[in-house]
Scaffold this motif. Structure first.
Motif, mmCIF file in Angstrom:
data_model
loop_
_atom_site.group_PDB
_atom_site.id
_atom_site.type_symbol
_atom_site.label_atom_id
_atom_site.label_comp_id
_atom_site.label_asym_id
_atom_site.label_seq_id
_atom_site.Cartn_x
_atom_site.Cartn_y
_atom_site.Cartn_z
ATOM 1 N N THR A 24 0.817 -1.224 0.000
ATOM 2 C CA THR A 24 0.000 0.000 0.000
ATOM 3 C C THR A 24 0.847 1.270 0.000
ATOM 4 O O THR A 24 0.364 2.341 -0.361
ATOM 5 C CB THR A 24 -0.935 0.027 1.223
ATOM 6 O OG1 THR A 24 -0.147 -0.094 2.428
ATOM 7 C CG2 THR A 24 -1.947 -1.112 1.165
ATOM 8 N N PHE A 25 2.127 1.164 0.386
ATOM 9 C CA PHE A 25 3.032 2.304 0.365
ATOM 10 C C PHE A 25 3.093 2.930 -1.028
ATOM 11 O O PHE A 25 3.229 4.148 -1.175
ATOM 12 C CB PHE A 25 4.435 1.847 0.793
ATOM 13 C CG PHE A 25 5.498 2.910 0.719
ATOM 14 C CD1 PHE A 25 5.743 3.759 1.797
ATOM 15 C CD2 PHE A 25 6.265 3.067 -0.434
ATOM 16 C CE1 PHE A 25 6.724 4.732 1.733
ATOM 17 C CE2 PHE A 25 7.258 4.041 -0.497
ATOM 18 C CZ PHE A 25 7.475 4.874 0.587
ATOM 19 N N PHE A 26 2.993 2.086 -2.070
ATOM 20 C CA PHE A 26 3.152 2.568 -3.434
ATOM 21 C C PHE A 26 1.844 3.072 -4.054
ATOM 22 O O PHE A 26 1.848 3.554 -5.193
ATOM 23 C CB PHE A 26 3.742 1.461 -4.314
ATOM 24 C CG PHE A 26 5.133 1.053 -3.920
ATOM 25 C CD1 PHE A 26 6.204 1.932 -4.046
ATOM 26 C CD2 PHE A 26 5.382 -0.215 -3.405
ATOM 27 C CE1 PHE A 26 7.490 1.563 -3.677
ATOM 28 C CE2 PHE A 26 6.671 -0.597 -3.036
ATOM 29 C CZ PHE A 26 7.722 0.292 -3.173
ATOM 30 N N ASP A 27 0.728 2.986 -3.332
ATOM 31 C CA ASP A 27 -0.569 3.358 -3.912
ATOM 32 C C ASP A 27 -0.613 4.808 -4.373
ATOM 33 O O ASP A 27 -1.113 5.115 -5.462
ATOM 34 C CB ASP A 27 -1.697 3.101 -2.909
ATOM 35 C CG ASP A 27 -1.982 1.615 -2.719
ATOM 36 O OD1 ASP A 27 -1.429 0.808 -3.492
ATOM 37 O OD2 ASP A 27 -2.741 1.269 -1.792
ATOM 38 N N VAL A 51 13.513 1.981 3.982
ATOM 39 C CA VAL A 51 13.398 1.746 5.424
ATOM 40 C C VAL A 51 12.081 1.026 5.673
ATOM 41 O O VAL A 51 11.015 1.464 5.217
ATOM 42 C CB VAL A 51 13.415 3.062 6.229
ATOM 43 C CG1 VAL A 51 13.022 2.812 7.685
ATOM 44 C CG2 VAL A 51 14.790 3.707 6.176
ATOM 45 N N LYS A 52 12.186 -0.111 6.377
ATOM 46 C CA LYS A 52 10.993 -0.847 6.780
ATOM 47 C C LYS A 52 10.888 -0.848 8.300
ATOM 48 O O LYS A 52 11.900 -0.914 8.996
ATOM 49 C CB LYS A 52 11.052 -2.290 6.278
ATOM 50 C CG LYS A 52 10.833 -2.444 4.782
ATOM 51 C CD LYS A 52 10.744 -3.920 4.399
ATOM 52 C CE LYS A 52 10.400 -4.101 2.946
ATOM 53 N NZ LYS A 52 10.218 -5.526 2.597
ATOM 54 N N TYR A 53 9.660 -0.761 8.790
ATOM 55 C CA TYR A 53 9.430 -0.842 10.232
ATOM 56 C C TYR A 53 8.234 -1.750 10.448
ATOM 57 O O TYR A 53 7.153 -1.501 9.899
ATOM 58 C CB TYR A 53 9.157 0.551 10.808
ATOM 59 C CG TYR A 53 9.124 0.580 12.310
ATOM 60 C CD1 TYR A 53 10.279 0.389 13.069
ATOM 61 C CD2 TYR A 53 7.923 0.779 12.992
ATOM 62 C CE1 TYR A 53 10.248 0.399 14.443
ATOM 63 C CE2 TYR A 53 7.875 0.799 14.381
ATOM 64 C CZ TYR A 53 9.050 0.604 15.102
ATOM 65 O OH TYR A 53 9.013 0.617 16.478
ATOM 66 N N ASP A 54 8.424 -2.826 11.233
ATOM 67 C CA ASP A 54 7.387 -3.851 11.386
ATOM 68 C C ASP A 54 6.919 -4.355 10.024
ATOM 69 O O ASP A 54 5.706 -4.487 9.756
ATOM 70 C CB ASP A 54 6.197 -3.303 12.187
ATOM 71 C CG ASP A 54 6.509 -3.165 13.666
ATOM 72 O OD1 ASP A 54 7.480 -3.805 14.124
ATOM 73 O OD2 ASP A 54 5.796 -2.406 14.356
ATOM 74 N N LYS A 55 7.867 -4.580 9.123
ATOM 75 C CA LYS A 55 7.663 -5.121 7.775
ATOM 76 C C LYS A 55 6.971 -4.153 6.815
ATOM 77 O O LYS A 55 6.795 -4.470 5.633
ATOM 78 C CB LYS A 55 6.876 -6.437 7.833
ATOM 79 C CG LYS A 55 7.606 -7.546 8.595
ATOM 80 C CD LYS A 55 6.834 -8.843 8.537
ATOM 81 C CE LYS A 55 7.597 -9.956 9.279
ATOM 82 N NZ LYS A 55 6.886 -11.248 9.242
ATOM 83 N N ALA A 56 6.584 -2.983 7.295
ATOM 84 C CA ALA A 56 5.929 -1.992 6.434
ATOM 85 C C ALA A 56 6.960 -0.977 5.950
ATOM 86 O O ALA A 56 7.818 -0.535 6.722
ATOM 87 C CB ALA A 56 4.811 -1.281 7.194
ATOM 88 N N ILE A 57 6.898 -0.594 4.675
ATOM 89 C CA ILE A 57 7.825 0.389 4.134
ATOM 90 C C ILE A 57 7.468 1.773 4.664
ATOM 91 O O ILE A 57 6.311 2.197 4.602
ATOM 92 C CB ILE A 57 7.780 0.391 2.584
ATOM 93 C CG1 ILE A 57 8.197 -0.967 2.036
ATOM 94 C CG2 ILE A 57 8.701 1.481 2.036
ATOM 95 C CD1 ILE A 57 8.079 -1.083 0.521
#
Length: 361
Positions: A24-27, A51-57
């Motif tokens: 969803t980061f790229f939406d 950078v990823k935090y808790d697997k989210a970009i």
């Protein structure tokens, strides 16, 4: 394009092929740029900083080098021929805003590494995250130059190898005006706090995994040092980081103490006795806890001194205390937070194999 690897703060080089385009980061990027998905797929084996935090970009940065033959006819005002670093795709989520300074440091470091004349960024001023990035750009000396005729994106440009305004200022970062009179100071930094404050100066014995991007103060280019130092640096003076011998190190301080880099003073505050006042001044840029600040205030009759500085450079080769003693920059009875001469500073740079003309212009 030459890329630099970063050992700390969760900033990793990742190939496009190892990233999930459906994240969803790229939406928002797909929404703004209709051809984004096909562009992303074509990049395949190229690398971006992520950078990823808790697997989210939380942050994504892709850059490329453009030469003097690049066609800029798509811009309302064409850019003049030059070697440039293009910030091709750059996004930081709202939750990752504290990473902004960190990523602009990365951009400017790569402009230096690749010896470009300018950097430019095209960006829409639509969303909150985009407006925040524009604010960071302006802090770091980027100015609105032209527009993309097809998309109406704004085009911001930052000139390299130039002093843009009076020191000290992030507008000049990472450059220092070599023609300006200034003083030079060693600043003793406890090993316990050193790398949290200046993560790029991590030493071999430390574990990079202990220094992640959720340490807000570590990401900032402007650093905060709180203590009872007896020096009186002023804005524009140079601070040289003297990392003390860590607890548990059995070596002599002569060999366990290192010079790790330097910065430029941006502001100073003296004899601050109120915790609330300290909190106002330091915001989230200190690595000290609330309790540690209060303990410092309790131990000091006149309050604490607060030093703000921009972190400029971390040495790859680290001079040690032995070198300082051998060259009489320090003697055995000196407290290591002290003023030194420009000649002594230059000796340190020579020992560190740092070319002063790289950023002193």
């Amino acid at each position: 394009m030459e890329l630099k690897s970063y050992d700390v703060l969760s900033v990793k080089q990742m190939k496009f092929t190892n990233l999930d385009l459906n994240d969803t980061f790229f939406d928002s990027l797909k929404e703004d740029y209709p051809g984004f998905s096909s562009w992303f797929t074509k990049k395949n084996e190229e690398k971006a900083f992520v950078v990823k935090y808790d697997k989210a970009i939380q942050a994504f940065l892709y850059m490329k080098i453009e030469d003097k033959d690049e066609d800029y006819s798509i811009f309302d005002t064409k850019l003049k021929p030059a070697k440039r670093l293009k910030v091709g795709t750059f996004k930081i989520t709202k939750n990752g805003f504290y990473l902004g300074e960190r990523f602009f440091r990365i951009i400017l470091e790569h402009a230096l590494i690749n010896k470009v004349e300018e950097i430019y960024v095209t960006i829409f001023p639509k969303r909150e995250e985009q407006k925040k990035l524009i604010s960071f750009m302006e802090d770091f000396g980027f100015t609105l130059c032209t527009f993309n005729k097809d998309t109406n994106e704004k085009v911001f440009v930052r000139k390299m190898n130039t002093i843009l305004c009076d020191e000290p200022s992030l507008n000049n970062y990472p450059y220092v005006d070599r023609n300006k009179d200034r003083k030079y100071y060693l600043l003793s930094i406890d090993a316990l706090y050193h790398t949290k404050l200046i993560p790029d100066s991590i030493i071999r014995e430390e574990n990079p995994d202990e220094f992640t991007s959720d340490i807000t103060a570590a990401n900032a280019v402007q650093k905060i040092y709180i203590g009872n130092y007896r020096i009186s640096p002023q804005p524009g003076d140079i601070i040289i980081y003297y990392r003390t011998k860590p607890a548990g190190d059995n070596r002599s301080a002569r060999y366990a103490t290192t010079i790790t880099g330097f910065g430029i003073v941006s502001n100073t505050h003296r004899n601050i006795a109120s915790f609330n006042e300290v909190e106002k001044i330091v915001s989230k840029r200190t690595v000290l806890t609330e309790e540690e600040i209060k303990q410092k205030l309790l131990k000091s009759r006149y309050g604490v001194n607060i030093l703000k500085f921009y972190d400029l450079y971390s040495f790859k080769k680290r001079p040690i205390r032995h070198f300082l003693l051998e060259n009489e920059i320090l003697n055995d009875n000196d407290y290591p937070t002290k003023q030194i001469t420009e000649k002594e500073f230059d000796l340190i740079l020579k020992e560190a194999r740092f070319d002063k003309e790289k950023i002193f212009i």
